[in-house]
Write a protein that holds these residues in place. Structure first.
Motif, PDB file in Angstrom:
ATOM      1  N   ARG A 182       0.898  -0.976   0.346  1.00 15.00           N
ATOM      2  CA  ARG A 182      -0.040   0.176  -0.215  1.00 15.00           C
ATOM      3  C   ARG A 182       0.528   0.996   0.153  1.00 15.00           C
ATOM      4  N   ASP A 183       1.917   1.147   0.155  1.00 14.59           N
ATOM      5  CA  ASP A 183       3.294   2.991   0.541  1.00 14.59           C
ATOM      6  C   ASP A 183       3.285   2.322  -0.739  1.00 14.59           C
ATOM      7  N   SER A 190      -3.310   5.693  -1.493  1.00 17.19           N
ATOM      8  CA  SER A 190      -2.886   4.863  -0.660  1.00 17.19           C
ATOM      9  C   SER A 190      -3.674   5.873   0.844  1.00 17.19           C
ATOM     10  N   SER A 193      -6.663   2.891   0.809  1.00 14.01           N
ATOM     11  CA  SER A 193      -6.679   2.352   1.218  1.00 14.01           C
ATOM     12  C   SER A 193      -6.349   2.139   2.727  1.00 14.01           C
ATOM     13  N   ASP A 194      -6.122   3.216   3.234  1.00 13.33           N
ATOM     14  CA  ASP A 194      -6.004   3.452   4.631  1.00 13.33           C
ATOM     15  C   ASP A 194      -7.909   3.277   5.234  1.00 13.33           C
ATOM     16  N   SER A 199      -7.788  -3.287   4.403  1.00  8.88           N
ATOM     17  CA  SER A 199      -6.810  -3.354   3.966  1.00  8.88           C
ATOM     18  C   SER A 199      -5.737  -3.240   5.584  1.00  8.88           C
ATOM     19  N   HIS A 200      -6.719  -2.980   6.962  1.00  9.66           N
ATOM     20  CA  HIS A 200      -6.206  -3.173   7.849  1.00  9.66           C
ATOM     21  C   HIS A 200      -6.215  -4.907   8.363  1.00  9.66           C
ATOM     22  N   ASP A 203      -3.153  -6.184   6.839  1.00 14.20           N
ATOM     23  CA  ASP A 203      -2.065  -5.977   7.530  1.00 14.20           C
ATOM     24  C   ASP A 203      -2.106  -6.674   8.626  1.00 14.20           C
TER      25      ASP A 203
END
Length: 244
Positions: A182-183, A190, A193-194, A199-200, A203
């Motif tokens: 994502r970065d 991005s 996505s956050d 996404s989380h 992660d």
């Protein structure tokens, strides 16, 4: 919230699902088969499955639970079962939470089966505790359940429920970090996505797989849990008593 009515709704949904062995088979077995297929595809590339296997444990239970939950709930609505239930004094929150509890129990079984298969059969390498991976997978599956209930609250037919996938599921799959870190995405993507729960979830799974510190695991898990609770609240608030 009435606990007795909530548990009665949960028991009824579980009884209904027990009469649909094909859906149960899809729910419990399909994620493991998909993970196994990826393990086979990457079997000749050393370390490739270990890199992608963790995120897959966030993705497949999420997608399968979204489909099963939304379609099963719409099927009950189309048959009139949900409509009759909503004509009783039962609160809409009791209905949604009863459905969520029933599907949540199945999501837990699914996540445990998928993680066990990935680690024991597919030899997924996990640096962190395997139980943490199981907890994260359960939370991810519950997210799919909550979004499935949310979609069913808006849809009128099973086909419309499936049409919510391009809106609620596909963008999260593309922007969740499964295909590209994502970065490394464009700044706007991005940022989007956050704001997406999957996404989380990815992660959190990746943090467990890499053996990261506990804070890096539980922080995204809490974010996913917050999204799950929010989706259930919106689903309860928007559930219609009339389906015509």
């Amino acid at each position: 919230m009435n606990v007795a009515r909530l548990l009665a709704t949960t028991a009824r949904v579980l009884r209904q699902l027990s009469h649909d062995p094909r859906s149960l088979l899809l729910l419990l077995v399909a994620p493991s088969l998909l993970v196994g297929l990826f393990a086979w595809v990457f079997s000749e590339s050393e370390g490739a499955f270990d890199r992608i296997g963790g995120p897959l444990l966030a993705l497949f239970p999420f997608v399968v639970m979204f489909l099963i939950t939304s379609i099963t709930t719409l099927r009950e609505r189309r048959s009139g079962t949900l409509e009759r239930l909503l004509t009783t004094p039962v609160a809409k929150a009791d209905v949604i939470l009863g459905y969520a509890l029933a599907f949540g129990l199945l999501a837990t079984l699914q996540a445990i089966a998928t993680v066990t298969f990935a680690v024991a059969v597919c030899r997924l390498s996990v640096a962190g505790p395997v139980w943490q991976l199981g907890v994260v997978a359960v939370v991810d599956a519950l997210l799919g359940t909550a979004l499935g209930l949310l979609a069913s609250a808006f849809a009128r037919t099973e086909f419309q429920a499936v049409q919510f996938m391009p809106v609620l599921v596909f963008p999260q799959m593309i922007l969740g970090g499964l295909f590209m870190p994502r970065d490394q995405m464009p700044e706007v993507l991005s940022a989007v996505s956050d704001a997406l729960p999957l996404s989380h979830a990815i992660d959190a799974v990746s943090a467990v797989a890499s053996g990261a510190a506990a804070g890096e695991v539980w922080r995204p898990v809490l974010v996913v849990a917050a999204f799950t609770v929010g989706a259930l609240a919106v689903a309860a608030a928007t559930l219609r008593r009339r389906t015509a």
